[in-house]
Design a protein around this motif. Structure first.
Motif, mmCIF file in Angstrom:
data_model
loop_
_atom_site.group_PDB
_atom_site.id
_atom_site.type_symbol
_atom_site.label_atom_id
_atom_site.label_comp_id
_atom_site.label_asym_id
_atom_site.label_seq_id
_atom_site.Cartn_x
_atom_site.Cartn_y
_atom_site.Cartn_z
ATOM 1 N N SER A 96 -22.928 8.095 -21.238
ATOM 2 C CA SER A 96 -23.990 7.205 -21.482
ATOM 3 C C SER A 96 -25.069 7.780 -22.742
ATOM 4 C CB SER A 96 -24.789 6.704 -20.361
ATOM 5 O OG SER A 96 -24.091 6.479 -19.454
ATOM 6 N N VAL A 97 -24.156 8.213 -23.747
ATOM 7 C CA VAL A 97 -25.268 8.775 -24.771
ATOM 8 C C VAL A 97 -25.484 7.440 -25.856
ATOM 9 C CG1 VAL A 97 -24.982 9.948 -27.017
ATOM 10 C CG2 VAL A 97 -23.928 11.221 -24.733
ATOM 11 N N ASP A 98 -26.734 7.601 -26.053
ATOM 12 C CA ASP A 98 -27.366 6.450 -26.800
ATOM 13 C C ASP A 98 -27.950 7.041 -28.266
ATOM 14 O OD1 ASP A 98 -29.859 7.741 -25.857
ATOM 15 O OD2 ASP A 98 -30.527 5.629 -25.465
ATOM 16 N N CYS B 157 -25.125 -0.277 -25.385
ATOM 17 C CA CYS B 157 -24.342 0.221 -26.524
ATOM 18 C C CYS B 157 -24.373 1.781 -26.588
ATOM 19 C CB CYS B 157 -25.213 -0.183 -27.703
ATOM 20 S SG CYS B 157 -26.804 0.191 -28.030
ATOM 21 N N GLU B 158 -24.272 2.332 -25.185
ATOM 22 C CA GLU B 158 -23.905 3.855 -25.153
ATOM 23 C C GLU B 158 -22.666 3.842 -25.137
ATOM 24 O OE1 GLU B 158 -24.859 1.858 -21.401
ATOM 25 O OE2 GLU B 158 -26.413 2.181 -23.012
ATOM 26 N N ALA C 187 -15.344 5.218 -31.596
ATOM 27 C CA ALA C 187 -14.566 4.118 -31.304
ATOM 28 C C ALA C 187 -15.575 3.285 -30.440
ATOM 29 C CB ALA C 187 -13.312 4.294 -30.393
ATOM 30 N N LEU C 188 -16.523 2.856 -31.007
ATOM 31 C CA LEU C 188 -17.981 2.212 -30.359
ATOM 32 C C LEU C 188 -17.542 0.854 -29.433
ATOM 33 C CD1 LEU C 188 -20.391 2.624 -33.263
ATOM 34 C CD2 LEU C 188 -19.774 4.262 -31.242
ATOM 35 N N MET D 247 -27.060 16.958 -31.870
ATOM 36 C CA MET D 247 -27.525 16.894 -30.616
ATOM 37 C C MET D 247 -27.033 15.421 -29.987
ATOM 38 S SD MET D 247 -30.510 15.522 -28.877
ATOM 39 C CE MET D 247 -31.374 14.710 -30.127
ATOM 40 N N LEU D 248 -27.131 15.500 -28.666
ATOM 41 C CA LEU D 248 -26.672 14.365 -27.935
ATOM 42 C C LEU D 248 -27.817 14.023 -26.826
ATOM 43 C CD1 LEU D 248 -23.153 15.229 -27.226
ATOM 44 C CD2 LEU D 248 -23.847 13.786 -28.912
ATOM 45 N N GLU D 249 -28.124 12.868 -26.875
ATOM 46 C CA GLU D 249 -29.372 12.470 -25.708
ATOM 47 C C GLU D 249 -28.600 11.161 -25.176
ATOM 48 O OE1 GLU D 249 -33.694 11.312 -25.084
ATOM 49 O OE2 GLU D 249 -33.026 12.297 -27.112
#
Length: 64
Positions: A21-23, A2-3, A52-53, A33-35
């Protein structure tokens, strides 16, 4: 999985890939902040423009 890939639209309207590949996405008053799944982190002054997941795509727009 789900990233999502995160893209940033700059002040000129150009879209570029910011992080793959942000989760995790944590917004605050001034920034986001993104990880990703590889523990890479980025903080950007931006706002969320589109998510748009199903397409695994998040678009941010740069703030002043």
């Amino acid at each position: 999985m789900c990233e999502a890939n995160v893209y940033l639209i700059d002040k000129e309207g150009n879209e570029k890939l910011l992080l793959e590949s942000v989760d995790k996405l944590v917004p605050s008053d001034e920034s986001i902040m993104l990880e990703n799944i590889f523990s890479q982190r980025k903080t950007v002054k931006a706002r969320i423009k589109e998510m748009a997941l199903v397409e695994h795509r998040i678009v941010l727009e740069e703030k002043d």
